[in-house]
Design an enzyme around this catalytic site. Structure first.
Site, mmCIF file in Angstrom:
data_model
loop_
_atom_site.group_PDB
_atom_site.id
_atom_site.type_symbol
_atom_site.label_atom_id
_atom_site.label_comp_id
_atom_site.label_asym_id
_atom_site.label_seq_id
_atom_site.Cartn_x
_atom_site.Cartn_y
_atom_site.Cartn_z
ATOM 1 N N ASP A 79 -5.240 -12.008 5.084
ATOM 2 C CA ASP A 79 -6.398 -11.115 5.051
ATOM 3 C C ASP A 79 -6.783 -10.856 6.510
ATOM 4 O O ASP A 79 -7.134 -11.806 7.225
ATOM 5 C CB ASP A 79 -7.540 -11.811 4.292
ATOM 6 C CG ASP A 79 -8.743 -10.900 4.122
ATOM 7 O OD1 ASP A 79 -8.954 -10.017 4.996
ATOM 8 O OD2 ASP A 79 -9.479 -11.073 3.146
ATOM 9 N N THR A 123 -6.572 7.429 11.962
ATOM 10 C CA THR A 123 -6.845 8.580 11.102
ATOM 11 C C THR A 123 -7.364 9.805 11.863
ATOM 12 O O THR A 123 -7.956 9.670 12.942
ATOM 13 C CB THR A 123 -7.912 8.171 10.054
ATOM 14 O OG1 THR A 123 -8.342 9.303 9.319
ATOM 15 C CG2 THR A 123 -9.147 7.558 10.702
ATOM 16 N N TYR A 153 -16.559 5.477 7.804
ATOM 17 C CA TYR A 153 -15.106 5.210 7.795
ATOM 18 C C TYR A 153 -14.491 5.608 9.137
ATOM 19 O O TYR A 153 -13.778 4.820 9.766
ATOM 20 C CB TYR A 153 -14.450 5.979 6.639
ATOM 21 C CG TYR A 153 -12.928 5.971 6.696
ATOM 22 C CD1 TYR A 153 -12.209 4.826 6.362
ATOM 23 C CD2 TYR A 153 -12.217 7.105 7.084
ATOM 24 C CE1 TYR A 153 -10.820 4.821 6.427
ATOM 25 C CE2 TYR A 153 -10.833 7.106 7.156
ATOM 26 C CZ TYR A 153 -10.136 5.962 6.817
ATOM 27 O OH TYR A 153 -8.760 5.953 6.884
ATOM 28 N N ALA A 159 -6.476 -1.399 5.420
ATOM 29 C CA ALA A 159 -7.684 -0.635 5.722
ATOM 30 C C ALA A 159 -8.618 -0.598 4.529
ATOM 31 O O ALA A 159 -8.189 -0.773 3.384
ATOM 32 C CB ALA A 159 -7.317 0.797 6.115
ATOM 33 N N TYR A 160 -9.874 -0.385 4.840
ATOM 34 C CA TYR A 160 -10.860 -0.042 3.811
ATOM 35 C C TYR A 160 -10.883 1.486 3.816
ATOM 36 O O TYR A 160 -11.375 2.092 4.772
ATOM 37 C CB TYR A 160 -12.227 -0.632 4.186
ATOM 38 C CG TYR A 160 -13.267 -0.434 3.103
ATOM 39 C CD1 TYR A 160 -13.494 -1.418 2.145
ATOM 40 C CD2 TYR A 160 -14.009 0.746 3.028
ATOM 41 C CE1 TYR A 160 -14.445 -1.246 1.144
ATOM 42 C CE2 TYR A 160 -14.948 0.928 2.018
ATOM 43 C CZ TYR A 160 -15.161 -0.061 1.093
ATOM 44 O OH TYR A 160 -16.087 0.116 0.088
ATOM 45 N N GLY A 207 0.842 -1.198 0.000
ATOM 46 C CA GLY A 207 0.000 0.000 0.000
ATOM 47 C C GLY A 207 0.877 1.247 0.000
ATOM 48 O O GLY A 207 2.109 1.159 -0.073
ATOM 49 N N GLN A 208 0.235 2.374 0.118
ATOM 50 C CA GLN A 208 0.969 3.646 0.048
ATOM 51 C C GLN A 208 1.949 3.796 1.228
ATOM 52 O O GLN A 208 3.151 4.001 1.039
ATOM 53 C CB GLN A 208 -0.047 4.781 0.065
ATOM 54 C CG GLN A 208 0.540 6.152 -0.142
ATOM 55 C CD GLN A 208 -0.522 7.176 -0.480
ATOM 56 O OE1 GLN A 208 -0.351 7.902 -1.442
ATOM 57 N NE2 GLN A 208 -1.598 7.253 0.263
ATOM 58 N N LEU A 209 1.447 3.635 2.437
ATOM 59 C CA LEU A 209 2.311 3.723 3.618
ATOM 60 C C LEU A 209 3.185 2.474 3.745
ATOM 61 O O LEU A 209 4.379 2.564 4.054
ATOM 62 C CB LEU A 209 1.447 3.904 4.882
ATOM 63 C CG LEU A 209 2.181 3.923 6.218
ATOM 64 C CD1 LEU A 209 3.237 5.027 6.263
ATOM 65 C CD2 LEU A 209 1.188 4.101 7.376
ATOM 66 N N LYS A 269 -12.789 3.096 11.932
ATOM 67 C CA LYS A 269 -11.383 3.236 12.369
ATOM 68 C C LYS A 269 -11.344 3.448 13.889
ATOM 69 O O LYS A 269 -10.456 2.934 14.563
ATOM 70 C CB LYS A 269 -10.697 4.407 11.647
ATOM 71 C CG LYS A 269 -10.492 4.220 10.159
ATOM 72 C CD LYS A 269 -9.513 3.123 9.785
ATOM 73 C CE LYS A 269 -8.082 3.426 10.121
ATOM 74 N NZ LYS A 269 -7.154 2.386 9.613
HETATM 75 N N1 LIG Z 1 -4.720 7.590 2.660
HETATM 76 C C1 LIG Z 1 -4.995 8.531 3.550
HETATM 77 O O1 LIG Z 1 -5.143 9.705 3.218
HETATM 78 C C2 LIG Z 1 -5.109 8.169 5.011
HETATM 79 C C3 LIG Z 1 -5.440 9.174 5.932
HETATM 80 C C4 LIG Z 1 -5.537 8.848 7.288
HETATM 81 C C5 LIG Z 1 -5.294 7.545 7.704
HETATM 82 N N2 LIG Z 1 -4.988 6.585 6.783
HETATM 83 C C6 LIG Z 1 -4.751 5.220 7.241
HETATM 84 O O2 LIG Z 1 -3.413 4.891 6.908
HETATM 85 C C7 LIG Z 1 -3.314 3.499 6.600
HETATM 86 C C8 LIG Z 1 -2.598 3.309 5.290
HETATM 87 O O3 LIG Z 1 -3.307 3.971 4.240
HETATM 88 P P1 LIG Z 1 -2.779 3.924 2.733
HETATM 89 O O4 LIG Z 1 -3.055 5.236 2.124
HETATM 90 O O5 LIG Z 1 -1.389 3.370 2.709
HETATM 91 O O6 LIG Z 1 -3.814 2.858 2.131
HETATM 92 P P2 LIG Z 1 -3.615 1.819 0.912
HETATM 93 O O7 LIG Z 1 -2.582 2.301 -0.048
HETATM 94 O O8 LIG Z 1 -4.983 1.522 0.392
HETATM 95 O O9 LIG Z 1 -2.998 0.552 1.646
HETATM 96 C C9 LIG Z 1 -3.759 -0.368 2.353
HETATM 97 C C10 LIG Z 1 -3.147 -1.729 2.169
HETATM 98 O O10 LIG Z 1 -3.907 -2.671 2.903
HETATM 99 C C11 LIG Z 1 -4.189 -3.801 2.070
HETATM 100 N N3 LIG Z 1 -5.445 -4.395 2.501
HETATM 101 C C12 LIG Z 1 -6.700 -3.928 2.317
HETATM 102 N N4 LIG Z 1 -7.580 -4.754 2.872
HETATM 103 C C13 LIG Z 1 -6.862 -5.766 3.438
HETATM 104 C C14 LIG Z 1 -7.210 -6.933 4.164
HETATM 105 N N5 LIG Z 1 -8.492 -7.242 4.407
HETATM 106 N N6 LIG Z 1 -6.228 -7.746 4.613
HETATM 107 C C15 LIG Z 1 -4.933 -7.456 4.350
HETATM 108 N N7 LIG Z 1 -4.532 -6.384 3.650
HETATM 109 C C16 LIG Z 1 -5.497 -5.545 3.197
HETATM 110 C C17 LIG Z 1 -4.266 -3.243 0.672
HETATM 111 O O11 LIG Z 1 -4.021 -4.261 -0.288
HETATM 112 P P3 LIG Z 1 -4.970 -4.397 -1.593
HETATM 113 O O12 LIG Z 1 -4.984 -3.038 -2.233
HETATM 114 O O13 LIG Z 1 -4.268 -5.447 -2.397
HETATM 115 O O14 LIG Z 1 -6.318 -4.805 -1.087
HETATM 116 C C18 LIG Z 1 -3.145 -2.208 0.716
HETATM 117 O O15 LIG Z 1 -1.902 -2.806 0.434
HETATM 118 C C19 LIG Z 1 -4.739 2.964 6.680
HETATM 119 O O16 LIG Z 1 -4.928 2.372 7.933
HETATM 120 C C20 LIG Z 1 -5.616 4.190 6.567
HETATM 121 O O17 LIG Z 1 -6.857 4.021 7.238
HETATM 122 C C21 LIG Z 1 -4.888 6.870 5.460
#
Ligand SMILES: NC(=O)c1ccc[n+]([C@@H]2O[C@H](COP(=O)([O-])OP(=O)(O)OC[C@H]3O[C@@H](n4cnc5c(N)ncnc54)[C@H](OP(=O)(O)O)[C@@H]3O)[C@@H](O)[C@H]2O)c1
Length: 284
Positions: free
Chosen positions: A33, A97, A121, A56-57, A10-12, A125
């Site tokens: 999963d 978040t 959401y 995360a979703y 994922g991004q982080l 969380k």
């Molecule tokens: N993005 C934002 O602006 C933001 C802001 C505040 C907080 N956050 C939090 O920061 C964290 C990282 O966010 P991000 O932007 O890096 O999100 P992301 O790029 O969507 O990364 C999430 C990762 O989790 C995996 N994943 C999803 N469902 C899963 C499951 N059921 N079991 C195992 N792996 C699963 C995804 O894989 P697949 O894609 O292959 O499903 C993806 O690799 C999350 O907890 C999010 O809530 C994000």
């Protein structure tokens, strides 16, 4: 130290894997999963000292339509990870978040402020935070916000900065809200800070981890093009014009009060943005 990173592509997750280097154990959605407790048994074999759960979703509007999906991943997933972390005596890190707050405080939220989510959401969380706190004694809830990083959010199909750059290249009209404020945060800085944080072995609990300062999405967009040196017209609009399914907090800036107490100051958001644009080779 062995650090299992869930959501490794994922991004982080991508930046965490890079920053933790040889200590990192990459676990993608294919490997496990979080909603399926049985699949987490792999962690018993790997025996990490630390688990960082970034799974995360993250589709904030879709979560209003499919609350059970959001809760399965963000809340039940967190419970499952907490239980397995307990079994193998690992430190459990849950990434949360700024959307756990309602946005009415009018100044940056500290770790001492009470959450009051206003979207599915945010609620899911917050439930994940509670499971993490209640089921894993050795835990950290790390709240981040408005993330951008080189991999782009896989759950959202990119990141805000790249969307804006693409729009400018396509000469599309750029309209951005100027009444929603947040702390934009570079995933590489979160990854670097989290590594230093773990070395300090702070007490369990909740910590905010965002780049310093805050801005509106409009100001953020202006800064992107200012740094790029592009002359792009950006139209400020109001959130109400977007008619999105989920409510967003109007002011969700975070203050890293507890992190600063540890002497781990994050860089200001504009400097982080410049660094990101350099990393992506938009500027040299
Ligand atoms: N993005 C934002 O602006 C933001 C802001 C505040 C907080 N956050 C939090 O920061 C964290 C990282 O966010 P991000 O932007 O890096 O999100 P992301 O790029 O969507 O990364 C999430 C990762 O989790 C995996 N994943 C999803 N469902 C899963 C499951 N059921 N079991 C195992 N792996 C699963 C995804 O894989 P697949 O894609 O292959 O499903 C993806 O690799 C999350 O907890 C999010 O809530 C994000």
């Amino acid at each position: 130290m062995k650090v299992a990173i869930i959501g490794a592509n994922g991004q982080l997750g991508t930046d965490l894997v890079e920053v933790f280097g040889e200590e990192a154990i990459s676990l993608t959605h294919k490997d496990l999963d979080v909603t399926d407790f049985e699949s987490l048994n792999i962690l018993k074999e790997l025996k990490p000292d630390v688990i960082i759960n970034t799974a995360a979703y993250v589709r904030v509007d879709d979560a209003e339509l499919y609350p059970e999906r959001a809760f399965q991943v963000n809340a039940v997933g967190a419970l499952n990870v907490a239980r397995i972390a307990n079994e193998i005596n690992a430190i459990n890190i849950y990434i949360s978040t700024d959307y756990v707050f309602d946005g009415t405080k009018g100044k940056p939220y500290t770790e001492e402020d009470a959450p009051n989510p206003i979207s599915v959401y945010g609620l899911s969380k917050y439930a994940g935070e509670i499971f993490t706190r209640n089921y894993s004694p050795k835990h950290y809830v790390i709240r981040v916000a408005s993330l951008y990083g080189k991999a782009g959010a896989s759950g959202k199909g990119g990141n805000f900065i790249e969307f804006m750059i693409q729009k400018a290249k396509n000469r599309e009209e750029i309209r951005v809200v100027d009444d929603q404020f947040m702390s934009p945060t570079y995933t590489k800085d979160v990854a670097r800070t989290l590594k230093k944080f773990l070395e300090l072995k702070p007490e369990s609990g909740t910590y905010h981890m965002t780049n310093e300062g805050f801005c509106s999405w409009y100001e953020f967009t202006k800064a992107i093009f200012e740094i790029l040196g592009w002359d792009v017209e950006i139209k400020p609009i109001k959130s109400s014009e977007l008619k999105r399914l989920a409510k967003r907090p109007m002011f969700s800036a975070l203050e890293n009060m507890r992190l600063n107490e540890l002497g781990l100051r994050m860089k200001p958001w504009k400097r982080a943005l410049r660094e990101y644009l350099e990393e992506k080779m938009h500027i040299f």
